[in-house]
Design an enzyme around this catalytic site. Structure first.
Site, mmCIF file in Angstrom:
data_model
loop_
_atom_site.group_PDB
_atom_site.id
_atom_site.type_symbol
_atom_site.label_atom_id
_atom_site.label_comp_id
_atom_site.label_asym_id
_atom_site.label_seq_id
_atom_site.Cartn_x
_atom_site.Cartn_y
_atom_site.Cartn_z
ATOM 1 N N MET A 52 0.308 -0.906 0.037
ATOM 2 C CA MET A 52 0.824 -2.244 0.863
ATOM 3 C C MET A 52 -0.461 -3.071 1.816
ATOM 4 O O MET A 52 -0.888 -2.603 1.921
ATOM 5 C CB MET A 52 2.273 -2.102 0.701
ATOM 6 C CG MET A 52 2.357 -1.381 -0.442
ATOM 7 S SD MET A 52 2.458 -2.915 -2.109
ATOM 8 C CE MET A 52 4.329 -3.773 -1.596
ATOM 9 N N CYS A 53 0.615 -3.712 2.235
ATOM 10 C CA CYS A 53 -0.900 -4.806 3.521
ATOM 11 C C CYS A 53 0.702 -5.331 4.486
ATOM 12 O O CYS A 53 1.691 -5.218 3.771
ATOM 13 C CB CYS A 53 -1.622 -5.159 2.441
ATOM 14 S SG CYS A 53 -2.330 -5.447 1.129
ATOM 15 N N GLN A 54 -0.039 -5.969 5.106
ATOM 16 C CA GLN A 54 0.837 -7.060 5.966
ATOM 17 C C GLN A 54 0.032 -8.690 5.952
ATOM 18 O O GLN A 54 -1.136 -8.557 6.314
ATOM 19 C CB GLN A 54 1.044 -6.558 6.771
ATOM 20 C CG GLN A 54 2.476 -5.072 7.264
ATOM 21 C CD GLN A 54 3.203 -4.702 9.014
ATOM 22 O OE1 GLN A 54 3.188 -5.210 9.184
ATOM 23 N NE2 GLN A 54 3.857 -3.528 7.731
ATOM 24 N N ASN A 92 0.340 -9.172 -0.077
ATOM 25 C CA ASN A 92 1.197 -8.147 0.234
ATOM 26 C C ASN A 92 1.632 -7.999 -0.981
ATOM 27 O O ASN A 92 2.551 -8.931 -1.458
ATOM 28 C CB ASN A 92 1.924 -8.760 1.260
ATOM 29 C CG ASN A 92 2.785 -7.480 1.235
ATOM 30 O OD1 ASN A 92 4.139 -7.980 1.443
ATOM 31 N ND2 ASN A 92 2.224 -5.962 1.006
#
Lengths: 258, 258
Positions: A1-3, A108
């Protein structure tokens, strides 16, 4: 995942404070170290900086933290790869032109079994689900409105339908801007804060840094900051509801259209 | 007017030496101080850096000179505004996506009474004759080849006709790349040098800097550097002929197709 991190303001403002905390999560306070990027709208142009290095080790990120680049709309992203290898072409935010404007997008989430049909107007450079979703978004948007740039309300209505469709494939938290407005969709997790007069002091969660905004603002300034996880420990952050789409203009969320 | 600098190599190479001399012309040894830009192809991605500050005063230019970013195709530009104000959106190189590839373009010259009809697939962000010509180029290229990415020879043939048409409106020196080849068209003034084994020492015209390339290369390396005015004072630069189009792949000019 990412932000995700985004900022929308009524006057060009630098993002040094927020980005300083956010970029710590790109390898130091959190694990999002598979690249990062940021885009600053400046008049009709966009300063687009991407790097496949971790944000905490990137000379370009250091430059963003020291140069105080001012913008009314900023979109930033730190990556933890789920689909697509670590490479420049897979770094967010992605950027495409439509109606003589740059459109900038960061995502995201993770989209499964997602294979929209692309006609060719916009195609991905890399192999992320995120860039594929963005190309499909730009294709759908330009097909829907043809020769005429849609209004902010038209884009909002379009994005509500579009986001619901794509979110069937998984998590679809995203930020999108053309410089006129900042569109934010939440599938699972996003928070925002609106800063305005009277400004107070804010202190970062991820770094030993505090800023007294009252000393660097005028009473007319308004700034909205949107981020996956709250950046400061002494401000009131509002959580997005799942499925919520908000549109920010001039540093505040627009009221829901009826 | 402006100046162009490009590099095409058979192995990823940094442009620090050439850019160091070139950027001096962005406000110190010459008058091209109305912004600058550079694009580095890295795999399928592009690192695109533009700044409306003079190159000699830009922290981003300083970063390009110190970070040794490696690329097989680089396009750089320093601007002296003729049409369009000093702004980010008017800085070269310009960039657009087609066939899932980034296409990067920089122009030196001045086009008069140039008003091509744009259908909407590509539109300018700013108000330079250069970005207008690039949008018209991308529109014409994608209309000509439709769904299929053209070969290098097909692009070359297309550009010969296209450049002759646009050059009727004025000076049309340009560099164009999609990462697979570097296309260079000369209306009035461009020079190139091809460096290969045995490498020698080169000394800049615009700065007190020399490099012994034999110490930083392998015998297999090949590098072509293309620039408006020669950068070094002890190498054999070849002048382009007016109206000439050259295509560089793997550090050398392709032979003319028959």
């Amino acid at each position: 995942m990412c932000q995700l991190l985004s900022m929308n303001c009524n006057t060009p403002t630098d993002i040094v404070f927020s980005f300083t905390g956010f970029s710590e999560r790109g390898g130091r306070t959190d694990e999002h170290k598979d690249g990062w990027g940021i885009a600053f709208f400046e008049e009709q142009g966009v300063r687009h900086i991407i790097d496949d290095k971790p944000a905490v080790e990137s000379p370009l990120a250091e430059l963003v933290k020291t140069q105080a680049i001012k913008s009314k709309n900023v979109i930033a992203h730190i990556r933890k790869a789920t689909q697509g290898e670590i490479s420049l072409q897979n770094c967010h935010p992605f950027i495409r032109e439509a109606w003589g404007q740059e459109w900038v997008f960061a995502h995201n989430g993770d989209l499964k079994s997602f294979a929209p049909e692309l006609t060719g107007a916009y195609r991905p450079l890399g192999n992320t689900d995120s860039e594929l979703a963005f190309c499909y978004l730009m294709q759908s948007l330009t097909e829907e409105f043809g020769a005429h740039l849609p209004s902010i309300q038209q884009v909002r209505q379009f994005l509500k339908r579009f986001s619901a469709e794509v979110a069937q494939h998984g998590t679809f938290n995203f930020t999108l801007s053309n410089g006129a407005a900042l569109y934010v969709h939440c599938s699972t997790k996003l928070h925002y804060v609106e800063r305005g007069y009277p400004f107070t002091t804010a202190a970062l969660n991820d770094d030993n840094l505090a800023v007294d905004f009252s000393t660097v603002t005028t009473p007319q300034d308004r700034v909205a900051v949107i981020v996956t996880e709250p950046l400061t420990n002494n401000e009131q952050w509002t959580a997005f509801a799942p499925g919520e789409l908000k549109v920010f203009v001039d540093g505040r969320a627009l009221a829901e259209a009826h």
